[in-house]
Design an enzyme around this catalytic site. Structure first.
Site, mmCIF file in Angstrom:
data_model
loop_
_atom_site.group_PDB
_atom_site.id
_atom_site.type_symbol
_atom_site.label_atom_id
_atom_site.label_comp_id
_atom_site.label_asym_id
_atom_site.label_seq_id
_atom_site.Cartn_x
_atom_site.Cartn_y
_atom_site.Cartn_z
ATOM 1 N N SER A 199 1.408 -1.158 -0.107
ATOM 2 C CA SER A 199 -0.051 0.141 0.055
ATOM 3 C C SER A 199 0.721 1.077 -0.364
ATOM 4 O O SER A 199 1.663 1.337 1.434
ATOM 5 C CB SER A 199 -0.978 -0.202 0.769
ATOM 6 O OG SER A 199 -2.423 0.929 1.017
ATOM 7 N N GLU A 200 0.449 2.125 -1.453
ATOM 8 C CA GLU A 200 2.010 3.087 -1.025
ATOM 9 C C GLU A 200 1.568 3.892 0.306
ATOM 10 O O GLU A 200 2.909 4.803 -0.484
ATOM 11 C CB GLU A 200 2.011 3.325 -2.390
ATOM 12 C CG GLU A 200 0.374 4.413 -2.540
ATOM 13 C CD GLU A 200 -1.342 4.391 -3.519
ATOM 14 O OE1 GLU A 200 -0.910 2.990 -3.178
ATOM 15 O OE2 GLU A 200 -1.571 4.560 -4.152
ATOM 16 N N ASN A 201 0.506 4.416 0.672
ATOM 17 C CA ASN A 201 0.949 4.500 2.051
ATOM 18 C C ASN A 201 2.107 4.375 3.018
ATOM 19 O O ASN A 201 2.412 4.935 4.302
ATOM 20 C CB ASN A 201 -0.173 5.578 2.610
ATOM 21 C CG ASN A 201 -1.301 4.426 3.156
ATOM 22 O OD1 ASN A 201 -0.685 2.985 2.138
ATOM 23 N ND2 ASN A 201 -1.565 3.916 3.612
ATOM 24 N N GLY A 202 2.592 3.101 2.771
ATOM 25 C CA GLY A 202 3.948 3.221 3.666
ATOM 26 C C GLY A 202 3.552 1.093 4.203
ATOM 27 O O GLY A 202 4.140 1.463 5.777
ATOM 28 N N SER A 261 8.359 4.422 0.282
ATOM 29 C CA SER A 261 7.174 3.379 -0.223
ATOM 30 C C SER A 261 7.569 3.976 -1.713
ATOM 31 O O SER A 261 7.511 3.240 -2.569
ATOM 32 C CB SER A 261 6.323 4.101 0.649
ATOM 33 O OG SER A 261 5.415 3.586 -0.273
#
Lengths: 216, 217, 216, 217
Positions: free
Chosen positions: C45-48, C87
């Site tokens: 998930s690109e938010n981390g 990320s």
């Protein structure tokens, strides 16, 4: 008091409460000995630590807690560790308030040479160039002369560490700053006269109205 | 990720390969991989490492065995053998500032072409490099650095490949673990999956290709 | 089986054991439903976060564990978290094996437009441009047509997401690749003929000797 | 570092200031600082934030109160108010790719002039930017981004200022904590010095200027 102690004690007076400070090897390392713990100065070791403490007691060394020379150190409560990209992000990004470095030469405009003697000493610059480019204040702690030759020179003939001038030079004889881009004698060491400093300094030194003695 | 023996892992590295080696003065260096490189006599190596450590320690072992033909580092001042080999032109040495070294490797791992740094402007380091102004300030363009292999040392690894580093042994290991085609890891402790809390993983599992099984099983 | 399920099931077949996979919002999110846990695919998930698990049971949501839309998710054993620079270092650096994204248009050379309809939809590109520029393989999962208009076009008239062509397009009617830089019909959906695909596709499609039916 | 009340901290931020705000769709955002910005009606703000969150949440509160005059973000798709204010030209919005956003802030905090990224080459994002080739590949030069204030939310803080973040609330907080002249932090828990292990500190204490005391003391 020997020359190194004079320098280290005088540099220690430059550190402000809460400062993040990086000390180079040699004389700069000694500065930590003269900084009161009440100042709550943070010492950074550029191999990845803020909160460097004293050399650990025998038997308390850990092989994964070392200084930039690979020697065992300790970490104070509230210390933090990080990788090298972060360590130099702190340095280059101006988060280090003061770096104290050794020097081979400093010239009349404040340029430092401290990483290379062509054909002789070519060990690499390590973190020196980033420290001089990035720290908020750069203090050079070095002997005033080596083998009878002034290390405060008209112009560096050794390769520069940075094109950014340093903030202050503290030697066993004098404190020199660079207001207006010109080497200026700010203080003399205890028992050393202005004339004595001028006599052993290659660079031309601007004099203030008064040149007080170092308080150390 | 695959768990392999140190012999298998090093057998994959050909002579003449480029290798990044984690560690700072030998602290955080995968010693078992270096010992095995020496045992298998992988010569003509291009090494990317912060320093040359000291004889008998870390990357120093590769100089002891004269296996290095190129070195990119920030200083070699504490390894007289590396210095001799440089002066004798047996090893081509590229010395670069430590912050630039870290950023070039990070750029290589993060898909950046390079970074603009003030470090080295107006010095010997600027020679042959593009100088770029941003808002009136001069920077050097320092390009990305990668290698075929990264040899990384962690404190904790799990069997998915998640890594955590301890204290000052972290140094260049995390950025190198992103900047090579193949990443080989030794760890002081191999722990079950889930033992390293998500917030404490410093190198996520998918970055690791090979984990060296520990000698004591 | 509805159109979205056909697409999601077919995309799921593209994932290899151990892959690091980033799924965009919309149809791409559904892909996770058809991936066997035995494949040991890592979802980012690109938010981390790497190791995204299913939507948590009621009462087990945590406000600090969310997907890129801010909705509660879970983390599988072996998950890891990191900041946004890391990320996108993973994304831009080619460490993400597969990204699956929605699309507005894909053109005959594989260029994707999926972030902006000038004068109408200007929400911002979020992470889409980095994903298309950096992931090892980019798969577009979308309906073949919208409001009767082909989304596989001769040339995108919407702003591009990247000048890098995508790897594969999976629609409810077809699988399209770009060998040699030309849109090529690789598979048809179950019960859909080559002729039917050609008829509703604006872009010219190269045909292989055989065009098998999707296995889903 | 100094511990202050939320009222004191926000009183230091003038109207018209540039502020970076941590968080991703409101997760990891210092809500108490935003509430206080609204209460003290600090208007004409230049905001740097990943997104505009949603009305009533995170940065969304600043749009509810029409306090924003400029926004640099990666998307605003889930905040209709922010979109309306953009279309009505009440707010000047600069939308940039999320990876570029992270790197520009990191560059601002790490003393880099900028980075070279492949993201955006050949798209609208490239307009007005320098394109630079390295080894035959094209990159955009994306310059450093800084602000006067960074508003950061941590999970744990100690009274020196060391911070640790939890799960997906980390996001942009660590890079923003390096890229502003003044860094103001709220934390879910304030713990004694030494409780956060050195390896688990994510933002070292010297980066933090002000820590907001917690309401329950």
């Amino acid at each position: 008091m020997d020359a190194q102690e004079i320098i280290a004690r005088r540099v220690a007076k430059e550190l402000k409460p809460g400062n993040l400070v990086n000390l180079g090897i040699g004389i700069p390392t000694l500065v930590a000995n003269y900084v009161s713990p009440e100042l709550k100065v943070f010492f950074q070791s550029e191999n990845g630590l803020i909160g460097t403490g004293p050399i650990p007691e025998q038997g308390m060394e850990h092989p994964l807690l070392t200084d930039a020379g690979g020697r065992p150190i300790s970490a104070l409560p509230g210390a933090s560790t990080f990788d090298s990209a972060m360590s130099f992000g702190l340095i280059r990004g101006g988060h280090v308030d003061v770096t104290v470095l050794g020097g081979l030469q400093v010239d009349a405009r404040g340029h430092l040479a401290n990483w290379m003697i062509p054909g002789k000493m070519v060990p690499g610059m390590g973190g020196a160039m980033d420290l001089v480019s990035g720290a908020k204040r750069v203090i050079v702690a070095m002997q005033h002369a080596a083998k009878g030759k002034s290390k405060i020179v008209k112009q560096c003939n050794l390769p520069l560490t940075s094109d950014r001038p340093v903030s202050l030079v503290v030697t066993d004889l004098a404190v020199i700053g660079f207001p207006g881009g010109r080497a200026t004698l700010l203080e003399t060491a205890p028992g050393v006269s202005v004339g004595e400093v001028m006599a052993v300094t290659e660079a031309e030194l601007v004099l203030g109205d008064t040149v007080p003695e170092m308080k150390i | 990720m695959r768990a392999v023996s140190v012999e298998e892992a090093v057998a994959m590295i050909p002579a003449g390969a480029s290798i990044m080696v984690g560690g700072f003065m030998g602290v955080g260096t995968p010693e078992r991989l270096l010992d095995e490189l020496v045992r298998q006599r992988k010569s003509n190596l291009t090494v990317v490492s912060n320093d040359a450590a000291t004889p008998g320690k870390g990357v120093g072992k590769l100089f002891d065995a004269t296996l290095v033909s190129r070195l990119t580092a920030t200083h070699i001042g504490l390894n007289p053998k590396a210095q001799q080999q440089m002066l004798a032109e047996q090893v081509a040495v590229d010395l670069i500032p430590q912050g630039t070294f870290a950023e070039r490797i990070r750029a290589g791992g993060c898909g950046l072409g390079g970074v603009l740094t003030p470090t080295g402007v107006g010095t010997l380091v600027a020679e042959g490099k593009r100088q770029i102004e941003v808002d009136g300030k001069a920077y050097l363009l320092e390009t990305a650095l990668r290698a075929q292999f990264a040899l990384v040392h962690a404190f904790l690894a799990d069997y998915l490949g998640n890594l955590a580093y301890a204290l000052t042994s972290r140094n260049f290991n995390p950025v190198m673990a992103m900047a090579a085609d193949t990443v080989i890891v030794t760890a002081e402790h191999i722990v079950p999956v889930g033992v390293i809390a998500p917030d404490h993983v410093m190198t996520p599992a998918p970055l690791v290709d090979y984990l060296i099984t520990n000698p004591n099983g």
